[in-house]
Design a protein around this motif. Structure first.
Motif, short mmCIF file in Angstrom:
data_model
loop_
_atom_site.label_atom_id
_atom_site.label_comp_id
_atom_site.label_asym_id
_atom_site.label_seq_id
_atom_site.Cartn_x
_atom_site.Cartn_y
_atom_site.Cartn_z
N VAL A 136 1.06 53.01 -66.10
CA VAL A 136 1.69 51.76 -65.68
C VAL A 136 0.71 50.59 -65.70
N ILE A 137 -0.58 50.87 -65.58
CA ILE A 137 -1.57 49.78 -65.64
C ILE A 137 -1.58 49.15 -67.02
N ALA A 138 -1.37 49.95 -68.05
CA ALA A 138 -1.39 49.43 -69.41
C ALA A 138 -0.03 48.96 -69.90
N ASN A 139 1.02 49.25 -69.15
CA ASN A 139 2.37 48.96 -69.64
C ASN A 139 3.19 48.21 -68.60
N GLU A 140 3.70 47.07 -68.99
CA GLU A 140 4.48 46.24 -68.07
C GLU A 140 5.94 46.66 -68.02
N LYS A 141 6.32 47.64 -68.82
CA LYS A 141 7.66 48.22 -68.78
C LYS A 141 7.52 49.74 -68.74
N VAL A 142 8.23 50.38 -67.84
CA VAL A 142 8.27 51.83 -67.78
C VAL A 142 9.71 52.28 -67.65
N THR A 143 9.99 53.48 -68.13
CA THR A 143 11.35 54.02 -68.05
C THR A 143 11.42 55.05 -66.95
N ILE A 144 12.28 54.78 -65.97
CA ILE A 144 12.45 55.66 -64.82
C ILE A 144 13.92 56.01 -64.69
N ASN A 145 14.20 57.30 -64.63
CA ASN A 145 15.59 57.78 -64.58
C ASN A 145 16.44 57.20 -65.70
N GLY A 146 15.81 57.08 -66.88
CA GLY A 146 16.53 56.62 -68.05
C GLY A 146 16.71 55.13 -68.15
N GLU A 147 16.19 54.38 -67.19
CA GLU A 147 16.34 52.92 -67.20
C GLU A 147 14.99 52.24 -67.29
N GLU A 148 14.93 51.16 -68.08
CA GLU A 148 13.69 50.41 -68.20
C GLU A 148 13.45 49.60 -66.93
N VAL A 149 12.21 49.70 -66.41
CA VAL A 149 11.85 49.04 -65.16
C VAL A 149 10.73 48.04 -65.43
N ASP A 150 10.85 46.87 -64.84
CA ASP A 150 9.85 45.82 -65.00
C ASP A 150 8.65 46.12 -64.09
N ALA A 151 7.48 46.33 -64.71
CA ALA A 151 6.25 46.60 -63.96
C ALA A 151 5.25 45.46 -64.14
N THR A 152 5.76 44.28 -64.41
CA THR A 152 4.88 43.13 -64.65
C THR A 152 3.99 42.85 -63.45
N GLU A 153 4.57 42.89 -62.25
CA GLU A 153 3.81 42.67 -61.03
C GLU A 153 3.62 43.99 -60.31
N ILE A 154 2.37 44.36 -60.09
CA ILE A 154 2.07 45.59 -59.37
C ILE A 154 1.84 45.23 -57.91
N THR A 155 2.86 45.43 -57.12
CA THR A 155 2.83 45.07 -55.70
C THR A 155 2.95 46.33 -54.84
N PRO A 156 2.63 46.23 -53.55
CA PRO A 156 2.86 47.38 -52.66
C PRO A 156 4.31 47.84 -52.69
N GLU A 157 5.24 46.90 -52.78
CA GLU A 157 6.66 47.24 -52.80
C GLU A 157 7.03 48.00 -54.07
N PHE A 158 6.44 47.60 -55.20
CA PHE A 158 6.70 48.30 -56.45
C PHE A 158 6.15 49.72 -56.40
N LEU A 159 4.94 49.88 -55.86
CA LEU A 159 4.33 51.21 -55.79
C LEU A 159 5.14 52.14 -54.89
#
Length: 425
Positions: A136-159
């Motif tokens: 996730v550090i290298a990728n601002e988009k990740v696929t979770i449960n079949g859906e693309e998720v925005d990982a642009t901002e790495i926040t405590p809430e996102f983690l």
């Protein structure tokens, strides 16, 4: 440094043990014991919070001015934070509030490829985990449960809300001590050979960046450290006067005693002797090492054992050197069966002695992951002695459950102890 901490705590335990017995053990009640148990829980989690805040400050300093020195300071702060936290683990297994929370701060092992770059030997996919090498550090988009998720901002809430245990896979550990440990040390690629992880400080430098995405790596580390602090603040509140964990354990003192002994027995047997120690020894596998990136496993095991003992004695030496002490399970047992009380005290000491030998060997001879290596008869024997002590003390804890006429307690088990052949199937 770690060896000095070991010596200090062992000396403190001798003092704390002397202070643990009230003037009249016969006057000790279950109500007083569970209250002191809760008071010690509060002190331990407060100390864990204090050291986590120091870790957070050191992470901020590393990010502000990356260097070999600031990275080492952050590592030192992480190591110091493990000392009080590991002593809280005897509060697991019996306290539901702690168990529901613990996976956020101390879950392991983790598939580190979820978080950051890994060595090629790690591989790129896993049948059990779609996010095995998501990075996730290298990728601002990740696929979770079949859906693309925005990982642009790495926040405590996102983690905590999106990435941790994503896809309902326990190995997707995105938060807590071990995620921070991985970010500070990097992978330990030495197997059962000498050496821990060796992440360069330049991994956090924007001007001399190595391995790419240094700004996002710093962002992740900062978010994880902030989240650890907030999680520990939550647990401190749970043990303060009026807190949910305190109210739950003190509401029924007899049930509270069962909670205390469940934690002691389950950590001694299934968790520490079994899953954290015997399993790795059977497999000779450094991937089963608890603090596997930092090679701090011997200290984590030692302080788990310290935590079990100070719960039984009703006494805890704080990081400032003061002692929280009061009526204990030991006091209750001594009135009913002084020989059994002496037996468990002796066994707890035997375990601590074996753990200390293991810890000193780690400081002077070889790290824990080397001790469990195949063909290392002497190292294996040192680890096995500590396992034997934990198993033996559990038998006395079982006898205490019967002595105090508590409802039957089922301690956590482990195939590595109960059915070793199943480990290899």
């Amino acid at each position: 440094m770690t060896g000095m901490r070991t010596a200090k705590i062992m000396t403190g335990l001798a003092i704390a043990g002397a202070l643990a017995t009230p003037a009249s053990a016969a006057a000790v009640t279950a109500e007083l014991v569970v209250k002191n148990y809760a008071d010690i829980a509060l002190a331990k989690y407060q100390d864990s919070l204090t050291t986590a805040k120091a870790l957070e400050d050191s992470v901020d300093a590393l990010i502000a001015d990356p260097s070999a020195e600031t990275l080492q300071a952050a590592k030192d702060a992480w190591l110091a934070s493990r000392v009080p936290y590991q002593q809280t683990e005897a509060y697991r297994f019996g306290n539901a509030i702690v168990d529901d929370w613990e996976g956020r701060v101390n879950a392991w092992p983790l598939d580190e490829g979820l978080i950051d770059y890994v060595d090629g030997s790690y591989g790129t996919e896993s049948d059990e985990n779609n996010l095995y090498a998501a990075n996730v550090i290298a990728n601002e988009k990740v696929t979770i449960n079949g859906e693309e998720v925005d990982a642009t901002e790495i926040t405590p809430e996102f983690l905590s809300g999106t990435l941790h245990e994503a896809d309902e896979v326990e190995a997707n550990v995105a938060t807590g001590y071990h995620a921070i440990e991985f970010l500070l040390w990097g992978q330990d690629l030495n197997g059962t050979g000498e050496g821990a992880g060796s992440r360069p400080w330049t991994d956090f430098s924007t001007s001399e960046c190595t391995n790419g995405h240094c700004d996002r790596r710093a962002e992740y580390l900062s978010a994880a450290a902030d989240l650890l602090v907030s999680d520990l603040e939550e647990m401190v509140a749970n043990w303060e006067e009026g807190g949910d964990a305190r109210k739950e354990v003190t509401a029924d003192p007899t049930a509270g005693l069962s909670t205390i002994l469940t934690g002691m027995g389950s950590l001694s047997y299934g968790e520490l002797a079994g899953e954290r120690m015997k399993l790795g020894l059977l497999l000779h596998d450094p991937e089963e090492e608890h603090d596997c990136f930092s090679d701090n496993t011997d200290k984590s095991h030692l302080y788990d054992a310290v935590g079990i003992r100070n719960v039984y004695l009703g006494s805890y030496e704080r990081i400032d050197g003061s002692v929280v002490s009061g009526p204990s399970v030991s006091d209750l047992v001594s009135v009913k069966d002084a020989d059994l009380d002496a037996e468990l005290k002796a066994k707890l000491q035997t375990t601590l002695d074996a753990m200390t030998v293991m810890s000193e060997r780690a400081d002077t001879v070889e790290a824990y992951d080397q001790m469990i290596g195949e063909g290392n008869e002497e190292g294996n024997a040192v680890v096995q002695a500590a396992i034997d002590g934990l198993v033996d003390q559990t038998r006395s804890i079982e006898r205490i459950v019967a002595l105090l006429e508590l409802d039957a307690i089922e301690f956590e088990g482990s195939d590595s102890l109960d059915a070793p052949g199943a480990v290899f199937q």
